[in-house]
Scaffold this active site. Sequence first.
Site, PDB file in Angstrom:
ATOM      1  N   SER A  85      -5.797  -1.240  -4.049  1.00  0.00           N
ATOM      2  CA  SER A  85      -4.737  -0.852  -3.110  1.00  0.00           C
ATOM      3  C   SER A  85      -4.924  -1.480  -1.734  1.00  0.00           C
ATOM      4  CB  SER A  85      -4.670   0.674  -2.976  1.00  0.00           C
ATOM      5  OG  SER A  85      -4.241   1.226  -4.204  1.00  0.00           O
ATOM      6  N   GLU A 253       4.403   6.286   1.390  1.00  0.00           N
ATOM      7  CA  GLU A 253       3.601   6.110   0.185  1.00  0.00           C
ATOM      8  C   GLU A 253       3.498   7.401  -0.631  1.00  0.00           C
ATOM      9  OE1 GLU A 253      -0.590   6.176   0.213  1.00  0.00           O
ATOM     10  OE2 GLU A 253      -0.782   4.994  -1.606  1.00  0.00           O
ATOM     11  N   ASP A 300       2.110  -0.997  -5.537  1.00  0.00           N
ATOM     12  CA  ASP A 300       1.095  -2.006  -5.197  1.00  0.00           C
ATOM     13  C   ASP A 300       0.456  -2.601  -6.452  1.00  0.00           C
ATOM     14  OD1 ASP A 300      -0.065   0.453  -5.742  1.00  0.00           O
ATOM     15  OD2 ASP A 300      -1.452   0.407  -4.040  1.00  0.00           O
TER      16      ASP A 300
HETATM   17 MG    MG Z   1      -2.615   4.414  -1.954  1.00  0.00          MG
HETATM   18 ZN    ZN Z   2      -6.166   3.331  -7.888  1.00  0.00          ZN
END
Ligand code: MG
Ligand code: ZN
Length: 366
Positions: A85, A253, A300
């Site tokens: 990430s 997020e 991501d």
């Molecule tokens: Mg994250």
């Molecule tokens: Zn992860």
Amino acid sequence: MSKKTVIYIVIFLFVTFSGCINDIDSKSGTLQPRPRNVILFIGDGMGVPHLYAGMTKNGQPFNLEKFPYSGLCKTYSADNYITDSGAGGTAIASGQKTNNGIIGVKPDGTQVSSITEVAHKNGMATGVVSTSTITHATPASFVAHNAGRDNYEEIASDFLKGTIDIFIGGGEDHFRNRKDGLDLTVNLKEQGFDVVYNMEDLKKSQSSRLAGLLAKEHMQKASEGRQGMLSEMTKKAIETLGKNKNGFVLVVEASMIDWGSHENNLDYIVEEVIDMDQAIGTALEFAKQDGKTLVVVTADHETGGLVLTGGDINNRQVEAKFAGKDHSAVMVPVFSFGPWAERFSGIHDNTFFFNEFVRALRLKTE
Ligand code: MG
Ligand code: ZN
């Protein structure tokens, strides 16, 4: 002056001055409306199966299904076919691939500017919202620069640099229960931030600079009392940032889709995906009314190698298998709504987002 001449002059003036807000599309030659605001959602670890499991279990169509454009995104990092990430967030935030474990810095140590930092320099308002600690890799990629994504206290200090107007998530401990004994909330208040520690105070705040530290570490799971909060946090951020006449960039997020996937826990994944879609609905409602807001939703990376092996759409049942407990290399989905949205259809690299936002918002990068 003949009527025809007047019409030509009007058209000329329109084309000339609408250039301030519009762009001539090089392919079609038509006017391309520009957004004033960008809202970017990142579902951490969210692949297509995660989404579809959530859609199936939800029983009614997702807000995400109202997005007119979709595409796919390649996620590999500078040093690994499978990203983490940190590198994934950095690529989305800054348009630069880096090595796994790093945020906001190239492999050679050079700092890279994120879209929120560039937007701030251009007079826009900026915000990050997350269900994890706000210092965690994904939100931090938009604010901080650190060769180690786990250096949470150093990362928290980067929130004092003034590039971010609103941040809401967990992580109180990284600001005021630190090894160095510093209380960064004192500095934040000096900089005009309203620092709040619960939802009620967050909603009440009238400040244009807002630090919402809603948990000591990560926030709770949606299933353990957090359900709907990401939507409320998103709403507050939009209301506050929306007051800036130059527009805003907001990043939201949904952190825990990734964690449910690491645990190979389908219920956890589904609950977090449904909760994210509620927040997306809040952003979509604003974008529809506003007409000048681009909303982009992506991930991501995928986590868990999730496969839906069976189920029943009518009875909202899903059966699933996981290929592993870590991230995978598959492309992730992209959805977009609003002015400039069509640019996000097709297959792109994760570095595409930054560059396209810079173009769409006509930002100066130097
Ligand atoms: Mg994250
Ligand atoms: Zn992860």
